[in-house]
Write a protein that holds these residues in place. Structure first.
Motif, PDB file in Angstrom:
ATOM      1  N   GLY A  27       0.802  -1.218   0.000  1.00  0.00           N
ATOM      2  CA  GLY A  27       0.000   0.000   0.000  1.00  0.00           C
ATOM      3  C   GLY A  27       0.842   1.279   0.000  1.00  0.00           C
ATOM      4  N   GLU A  28       2.159   1.151   0.241  1.00  0.00           N
ATOM      5  CA  GLU A  28       3.039   2.315   0.226  1.00  0.00           C
ATOM      6  C   GLU A  28       3.445   2.710  -1.206  1.00  0.00           C
ATOM      7  OE1 GLU A  28       2.697   2.763   4.184  1.00  0.00           O
ATOM      8  OE2 GLU A  28       3.821   4.069   2.842  1.00  0.00           O
ATOM      9  N   LYS A  30       2.369   3.773  -5.146  1.00  0.00           N
ATOM     10  CA  LYS A  30       1.279   4.405  -5.890  1.00  0.00           C
ATOM     11  C   LYS A  30       1.724   4.656  -7.334  1.00  0.00           C
ATOM     12  CE  LYS A  30      -1.655   8.540  -5.945  1.00  0.00           C
ATOM     13  NZ  LYS A  30      -1.946   9.848  -5.277  1.00  0.00           N
ATOM     14  N   GLU A  32       0.515   6.353 -11.257  1.00  0.00           N
ATOM     15  CA  GLU A  32      -0.419   7.219 -11.974  1.00  0.00           C
ATOM     16  C   GLU A  32       0.142   7.585 -13.345  1.00  0.00           C
ATOM     17  OE1 GLU A  32      -0.983  10.935  -9.987  1.00  0.00           O
ATOM     18  OE2 GLU A  32       1.100  11.075  -9.351  1.00  0.00           O
ATOM     19  N   VAL A  44       5.635   6.178 -10.607  1.00  0.00           N
ATOM     20  CA  VAL A  44       5.433   5.273  -9.465  1.00  0.00           C
ATOM     21  C   VAL A  44       6.136   5.891  -8.260  1.00  0.00           C
ATOM     22  CG1 VAL A  44       5.763   2.966  -8.527  1.00  0.00           C
ATOM     23  CG2 VAL A  44       5.283   3.269 -10.971  1.00  0.00           C
ATOM     24  N   THR A  45       5.415   6.007  -7.152  1.00  0.00           N
ATOM     25  CA  THR A  45       5.955   6.613  -5.927  1.00  0.00           C
ATOM     26  C   THR A  45       6.056   5.554  -4.831  1.00  0.00           C
ATOM     27  OG1 THR A  45       4.946   8.728  -6.505  1.00  0.00           O
ATOM     28  CG2 THR A  45       5.639   8.444  -4.217  1.00  0.00           C
ATOM     29  N   ASP A  46       7.233   5.500  -4.155  1.00  0.00           N
ATOM     30  CA  ASP A  46       7.484   4.537  -3.075  1.00  0.00           C
ATOM     31  C   ASP A  46       7.671   5.294  -1.769  1.00  0.00           C
ATOM     32  OD1 ASP A  46       8.217   2.473  -1.425  1.00  0.00           O
ATOM     33  OD2 ASP A  46      10.154   2.092  -2.397  1.00  0.00           O
ATOM     34  N   ARG A  47       6.754   5.083  -0.817  1.00  0.00           N
ATOM     35  CA  ARG A  47       6.836   5.727   0.494  1.00  0.00           C
ATOM     36  C   ARG A  47       7.336   4.763   1.579  1.00  0.00           C
ATOM     37  NH1 ARG A  47       4.515  10.682   0.389  1.00  0.00           N
ATOM     38  NH2 ARG A  47       3.107  11.147  -1.337  1.00  0.00           N
ATOM     39  N   THR A  83      10.291   8.749  -6.229  1.00  0.00           N
ATOM     40  CA  THR A  83       9.516   8.630  -7.473  1.00  0.00           C
ATOM     41  C   THR A  83      10.399   8.128  -8.614  1.00  0.00           C
ATOM     42  OG1 THR A  83       8.068  10.432  -6.800  1.00  0.00           O
ATOM     43  CG2 THR A  83       8.071   9.866  -9.119  1.00  0.00           C
ATOM     44  N   ILE A 111       0.094  -3.454  -7.804  1.00  0.00           N
ATOM     45  CA  ILE A 111      -0.636  -2.340  -7.211  1.00  0.00           C
ATOM     46  C   ILE A 111      -2.082  -2.449  -7.690  1.00  0.00           C
ATOM     47  CG2 ILE A 111      -0.836   0.168  -7.114  1.00  0.00           C
ATOM     48  CD1 ILE A 111       2.134   0.371  -7.581  1.00  0.00           C
ATOM     49  N   LEU A 115      -3.671   0.370 -13.211  1.00  0.00           N
ATOM     50  CA  LEU A 115      -3.647   1.791 -13.571  1.00  0.00           C
ATOM     51  C   LEU A 115      -4.393   2.007 -14.893  1.00  0.00           C
ATOM     52  CD1 LEU A 115      -2.604   4.730 -13.325  1.00  0.00           C
ATOM     53  CD2 LEU A 115      -0.517   3.953 -14.478  1.00  0.00           C
TER      54      LEU A 115
END
Length: 222
Positions: A27-28, A30, A32, A44-47, A83, A111, A115
């Motif tokens: 879930g971390e 995302k 778009e 793609v963003t990795d938190r 990112t 994910i 998308l």
């Protein structure tokens, strides 16, 4: 003391497992579809701030199956979010599957949901130029007319009219060369008769003159 040590160890183990679980949560991540000018991108963003290396793969879907692989990159997440960008001129409404793999933590998970690209493309289509009204259309260029025929040159009909009509060849035999010369000089079959008559007339005339002169001489002597 023994009980206190066991409790501390259990608490540390629970906290460690919980931290790892929170850090490697799918879930971390995302994904778009974005635009950079008129070019499409998938971001793609990795938190995940645990410092784990995550391998991210992006696939273009077609009726629920992978049509082609767009690319693959490695990202190390941060608390603010790290990112990565995949260059992809996505079509409006295109669907992509984004897969994340972190060894020992995330085993090739996607994910969810897949998308879906926006309904508007990044590159704006140019509107067709308006058609000018008929009155403003340029007049056609005059075509080069054929040069007029020279009046001095006779036409085919006039040439045929002016040309003399040749007489049809006659079947009568032409006069022989000898006959033609005799006709021109008068030496034909009657020439001898005419010459004899002329000679006789000369003799008769001469005799008449002679006898006339003698008569005059006799009259003058008497």
């Amino acid at each position: 003391m023994r009980i206190l040590g066991l409790a501390s160890a259990s608490a540390a183990l629970v906290l460690g497992v919980s931290g790892q679980a929170l850090a490697c949560n799918i879930g971390e991540f995302k994904a778009e579809a974005t635009c950079k000018g008129e070019k499409g991108q998938i971001t793609v963003t990795d938190r995940d701030f645990s410092g784990q290396k995550a391998t991210v793969s992006v696939f273009l879907e077609n009726n629920g199956a992978d049509e082609k692989k767009i690319g693959e990159q490695v990202v190390i997440g941060t608390k603010e979010g790290a990112t990565i960008v995949f260059d992809e001129d996505w079509a409006p409404g295109a669907v992509y599957r984004v897969n994340v793999n972190v060894p020992r933590f995330i085993d090739n998970k996607n994910i969810e949901p897949n998308l879906t690209a926006p309904a508007t493309a990044c590159k704006k289509e140019e509107s067709p130029s308006p058609t000018p009204p008929a009155s403003e259309s340029p007049a056609p260029a005059p075509s080069a007319s054929a040069p007029a025929e020279d009046s001095a040159t006779p036409s085919a009909s006039e040439s045929s009219a002016a040309a003399p009509v040749s007489e049809a060849p006659s079947n009568a035999p032409s006069a022989a060369i000898g006959d033609s010369n005799l006709a021109e000089t008068g030496a034909n079959s009657n020439t001898g008769l005419i010459a004899g008559v002329a000679g006789a007339l000369v003799v008769v005339g001469g005799g008449a003159v002679y006898f006339g002169m003698r008569r005059r001489g006799a009259k003058s002597g008497s």
